[in-house]
Design an enzyme around this catalytic site. Structure first.
Site, mmCIF file in Angstrom:
data_model
loop_
_atom_site.group_PDB
_atom_site.id
_atom_site.type_symbol
_atom_site.label_atom_id
_atom_site.label_comp_id
_atom_site.label_asym_id
_atom_site.label_seq_id
_atom_site.Cartn_x
_atom_site.Cartn_y
_atom_site.Cartn_z
ATOM 1 N N TRP A 256 -9.969 22.155 104.324
ATOM 2 C CA TRP A 256 -10.963 22.374 103.270
ATOM 3 C C TRP A 256 -10.447 21.954 101.893
ATOM 4 C CZ3 TRP A 256 -14.790 22.993 106.305
ATOM 5 C CH2 TRP A 256 -14.698 23.794 107.441
ATOM 6 N N GLN B 271 -38.761 28.361 95.238
ATOM 7 C CA GLN B 271 -40.002 29.089 95.488
ATOM 8 C C GLN B 271 -41.050 28.801 94.419
ATOM 9 O OE1 GLN B 271 -40.408 30.910 98.209
ATOM 10 N NE2 GLN B 271 -42.445 31.718 97.793
ATOM 11 N N GLY C 218 -44.159 23.909 97.730
ATOM 12 C CA GLY C 218 -43.805 22.830 98.653
ATOM 13 C C GLY C 218 -42.986 21.740 97.997
ATOM 14 N N GLU D 106 -12.604 29.327 97.004
ATOM 15 C CA GLU D 106 -11.682 30.078 96.136
ATOM 16 C C GLU D 106 -11.788 31.584 96.382
ATOM 17 O OE1 GLU D 106 -10.424 28.992 92.368
ATOM 18 O OE2 GLU D 106 -11.142 26.939 92.494
#
Length: 388
Positions: A162, A344, A348, A371
């Site tokens: 990572w 929201q 759409g 972190e």
């Protein structure tokens, strides 16, 4: 922990506000136009990289004596926040440059600082940080990477997972166990590994939900020979240094989260003022106004927490561990909520790639994870409260 003197923990000076204006101009002109393509193509934001170098925002924390601009912790957070407002992937350039190099700033010898911070300060090379492993994520002391002495050198084996901007960065601060029989947590040492070191290779790029423009890869070490002068800090003191580093750099993740949230709120406000339903602007509906008010209120609370923590980082206050964890945790939770609410509010349209909000929502998620997950942040805070 906090005291009654906390009312004047930071002050956003005229210089800080001038800096914000400068970073915002660069971000909107040189970074924002490429943000969607960077995400879509999952490519490194080279345009942002070049713009940040040209404007001295690439690694603003590097002290002036190493050809940096010597920005304080709050100024560095403002840089990260303003870049994240338009492109979270690009904001990881200054953020991870600080993360990777801060162990040198905190504990490196003068020789190590001069050798590695100077090209970073000039924008000639980037820095990454190698702490996590496949089986040692939150449990950092369980790392399996090893560095054994061989004369004056060290020989490094193992892997790291990572790693942000892996493959792009020239330098890597890497933590490895140097005394397998030593006390857990007291047997780890930090080293600088150079991209050109023989035996040092990279894994494939991770396919991620967000921050797609920032390459995340594994680091692989196969008998990588490191000169003895690559040690950062004391032999055996690496894990303490790594955790001390995170106390400071968690604040920058809070700043990134604030920037993402601000960008989402800006987009949502502009949309609801323009969009009309039932014969009037959507912004005239009280339900929408309440959503926006809550978003703005929570965002400003997060920003204040981050700025307070930045001031504590700059001073090196004893309660930084609590405030750094709190700022990162709260700001990232707020960023996730605000970006979701912003999607929201657009309905759409918010769910499409025609608008940047779905990208911002995906990008916000990682701020709750890296972190130190927000669950780990709560452990850090609880330990501070309980005096452990």
């Amino acid at each position: 922990m906090s005291t009654n003197a906390d009312f004047d923990l930071f002050r956003v000076s005229e210089d800080h506000e001038a800096l914000r204006e400068a970073v915002r101009a660069v971000s909107e002109d040189k970074i924002a136009p490429y943000a969607a393509a960077v995400d879509e193509d999952a490519r490194y934001p080279q345009e942002a990289h070049d713009a940040l170098v040209a404007s001295d925002f690439f690694a603003p924390h590097v002290p002036e004596e190493y050809d940096g601009v010597g920005a304080d912790a709050l100024a560095t957070c403002i840089v990260i926040e303003e870049v994240a407002r338009v492109c979270a992937s690009s904001s990881l350039i200054p953020a991870v440059n600080k993360l990777g190099s801060l162990p040198l700033v905190l504990a490196g010898s003068e020789e190590v600082k001069a050798r590695y911070l100077t090209p970073l300060g000039r924008g000639e090379a980037a820095f990454s940080y190698g702490l996590s492993e496949r089986e040692a994520g939150s449990d950092t002391a369980a790392m399996r990477s090893r560095a054994r002495r061989d004369g004056d050198d060290w020989v490094l084996t193992g892997q790291k997972s990572w790693i942000t901007n892996a493959g792009v960065s020239e330098y890597y601060t890497v933590l490895a166990v140097t005394d397998p029989d030593g006390p857990r947590g007291g047997n780890v040492t930090a080293f600088v590994v150079e991209k050109s070191d023989e035996g040092f290779t990279f894994g494939e790029k991770e396919r991620k939900l967000g921050i797609k423009g920032s390459p995340t890869r594994e680091l692989h070490f196969e008998n990588v020979r490191l000169p003895g002068d690559r040690v950062v800090g004391e032999v055996g003191g690496g894990l303490k240094l790594a955790l001390r580093t995170l106390d400071h750099t968690r604040v920058t993740i809070g700043a990134q989260a604030v920037g993402i949230a601000q960008g989402a709120l800006d987009q949502a406000v502009a949309y609801v003022k323009d969009r009309r339903q039932f014969g009037k602007a959507v912004s005239e509906f009280q339900g929408v106004q309440f959503m926006l008010a809550d978003m703005a209120m929570e965002l400003e609370a997060a920003r204040q927490m981050v700025y307070v923590a930045a001031a504590k980082s700059e001073r090196g206050d004893k309660d930084l561990a609590f405030f750094g964890a709190a700022a990162k945790c709260f700001a990232s939770d707020v960023a996730m909520k605000i970006t979701t609410d912003a999607v929201q509010l657009l309905g759409g349209a918010g769910y499409t790639r025609d608008f940047p909000l779905e990208r911002m929502m995906r990008d916000a998620k990682i701020t709750q994870i890296y972190e130190g997950t927000n669950q780990v942040q709560r452990i850090v805070m609880a330990r501070q409260l309980l005096g452990r």
